[in-house]
Design a protein around this motif. Structure first.
Motif, short mmCIF file in Angstrom:
data_model
loop_
_atom_site.label_atom_id
_atom_site.label_comp_id
_atom_site.label_asym_id
_atom_site.label_seq_id
_atom_site.Cartn_x
_atom_site.Cartn_y
_atom_site.Cartn_z
N GLU A 16 0.84 -1.20 0.00
CA GLU A 16 0.00 0.00 0.00
C GLU A 16 0.87 1.24 0.00
OE1 GLU A 16 -3.19 0.13 2.99
OE2 GLU A 16 -2.78 2.26 3.21
N GLU A 17 0.64 2.12 -0.97
CA GLU A 17 1.39 3.38 -1.02
C GLU A 17 0.77 4.37 -0.03
OE1 GLU A 17 1.19 4.59 -5.11
OE2 GLU A 17 2.97 3.44 -5.63
N ALA A 18 1.63 5.16 0.59
CA ALA A 18 1.12 6.15 1.53
C ALA A 18 0.34 7.22 0.76
CB ALA A 18 2.28 6.79 2.28
N HIS A 19 -0.74 7.70 1.35
CA HIS A 19 -1.55 8.76 0.75
C HIS A 19 -1.11 10.10 1.33
CE1 HIS A 19 -5.12 11.16 -0.27
NE2 HIS A 19 -5.39 10.22 -1.16
N GLU A 20 -1.15 11.12 0.49
CA GLU A 20 -0.68 12.43 0.92
C GLU A 20 -1.51 13.00 2.07
OE1 GLU A 20 0.10 16.71 -1.17
OE2 GLU A 20 -0.51 15.04 -2.48
N LYS A 21 -2.83 12.77 2.03
CA LYS A 21 -3.72 13.42 2.99
C LYS A 21 -4.43 12.45 3.93
CE LYS A 21 -3.71 17.73 1.14
NZ LYS A 21 -4.52 18.02 -0.05
N LEU A 22 -4.60 11.22 3.49
CA LEU A 22 -5.41 10.28 4.26
C LEU A 22 -4.55 9.22 4.93
CD1 LEU A 22 -8.13 9.80 1.51
CD2 LEU A 22 -8.47 11.00 3.68
#
Ligand SMILES: [Zn+2]
Length: 372
Positions: free
Chosen positions: A252-258
């Protein structure tokens, strides 16, 4: 039927050494060996029972688990899948205990019904990176893989060592006299076939590398580290064998805001001081696109707004998580002279005095609510 204690089955004490365990199993295996007890179902059951006990007690990790948790340690898929061991498994795993050499070489075996076994190709492992949006909505990925396939022009013939049966029979001299045991054929690995002709670009098994694009459907709600199996898309096996699988490892790639927490998502929202006082509306990111939310006048810093169903769908198909919007009131660090004078005038103003009531729950109460 209650399962008997593994130590009791082998007739040994809990402190038995590895050598004692092996010796005890060998004794039971010979006593209940099917060749010594033809058509004796009771002996067969005891033979299987002893093999299962030995399978666990001869393995340091399994033994430790068993010693601590008993049979429970292997329930829920941890052990023998309910069905217990079959005779082929026993002979292929512990055949060496009856005398005779080890086996191996040839193709890697695959437990089948009896007699000839179908060889299974090896698995391929691939990592797939997914954005949070892809995880939330499910996605179909086209992935390039290099897999071994049967090279065109390869032909197979019946194995001359086992005459195609996949099994070889050995006569072993034991303390109880001559005993017949069977084990998978060394030459063909139990497949019953060997290579007859193969093209020059094929490897020793008559396989060659092929680059293919495989389409992989990833269901919504997967979790980092989860492994999905795509049956039959791994390396092919020689002859009449069956192909291995592709094991897809989810990243899973990290999300910028969530930020993800199970099926819930968290979003840090910053509102200006005037917006907090006067109320406003703001656009925020969700996994299904942007959403405008209303911020009530007089909102407190630390308030959590729950957007139901805006989280990640459950991988099991039961509902969806929520999106929790954490309100942070942004306090200015620098002020103009005029602003400073305004706030100085407000310092002892009744409207600016904190008056928390039970609708303004403390941080800890809110955390408690979130997990209830
Ligand atoms: Zn053979």
């Amino acid at each position: 039927m209650a399962k008997r204690d593994y130590y009791e089955i082998l007739g040994i004490s809990k402190g038995a050494s590895a050598a004692e365990i092996k010796k005890a199993y060998r004794k039971k295996a010979i006593e209940y060996h099917p060749d010594k007890n033809p058509d004796n179902k009771d002996a067969e059951a005891k033979f299987k029972e002893a093999a299962e006990a030995y399978e666990v007690l001869s393995d340091e990790n399994k033994k430790a688990r068993y010693d601590q948790y008993g049979h429970q340690a292997f329930e829920n898929g941890g052990g023998f899948g309910g069905g217990g061991m079959n005779m082929d498994d026993i002979f292929s795993q512990f055949g060496d205990i009856f005398g005779g050499g080890g086996f191996g070489g040839g193709f890697s075996g695959f437990g089948g019904g009896g007699g000839q076994r179908r060889v299974k190709g090896s698995n391929l492992r691939i990592r797939v990176k997914l954005t949070l949006e892809e995880i939330a909505n499910g996605v179909e990925k086209k992935i390039k893989v290099k897999r071994k396939v049967q090279a065109p022009g390869t032909t197979y013939k019946t194995c001359s060592t086992c005459n195609g049966s996949g099994q070889v029979t050995r006569i072993a001299n034991t303390i109880l006299g001559r005993m017949q045991t069977s084990a998978p054929c060394n030459v063909c690995g139990g497949a019953g076939q060997t290579i007859d002709k193969k093209p020059s670009d094929a490897d020793a098994q008559g396989l060659k590398i092929s680059e293919e694009t495989v389409s992989i459907k990833i269901p919504a709600g997967v979790v980092d580290g989860m492994q999905l199996k795509v049956s039959g898309k791994g390396n092919e096996a020689p002859g009449n064998g069956i192909p291995g699988d592709i094991i897809v490892v989810i990243e899973e790639e990290a999300h910028e805001k969530l930020q993800r927490e199970g099926d819930n998502l968290h979003y840090d929202l910053y509102v200006s001081y005037p917006d907090a006082v006067l109320g406003t509306s703001q656009e925020i990111d969700t996994v299904t696109g942007k959403v405008r939310i209303k911020i009530e006048a007089g909102v407190q810093s630390g308030k959590i707004l729950r957007l139901r169903g805006k989280g990640i769908p459950s991988i099991n198909g039961y509902g969806r998580g929520d999106l929790l919007v954490h309100v942070n009131v942004w306090t200015p660090k620098t002020l103009s002279k005029q602003q400073r004078e305004f706030f100085e005038a407000m310092q002892n103003d009744e409207h600016f005095m904190p008056k928390p009531d039970n609708t303004d729950k403390s941080f800890f109460e809110k955390v408690k609510d979130m997990f209830s």
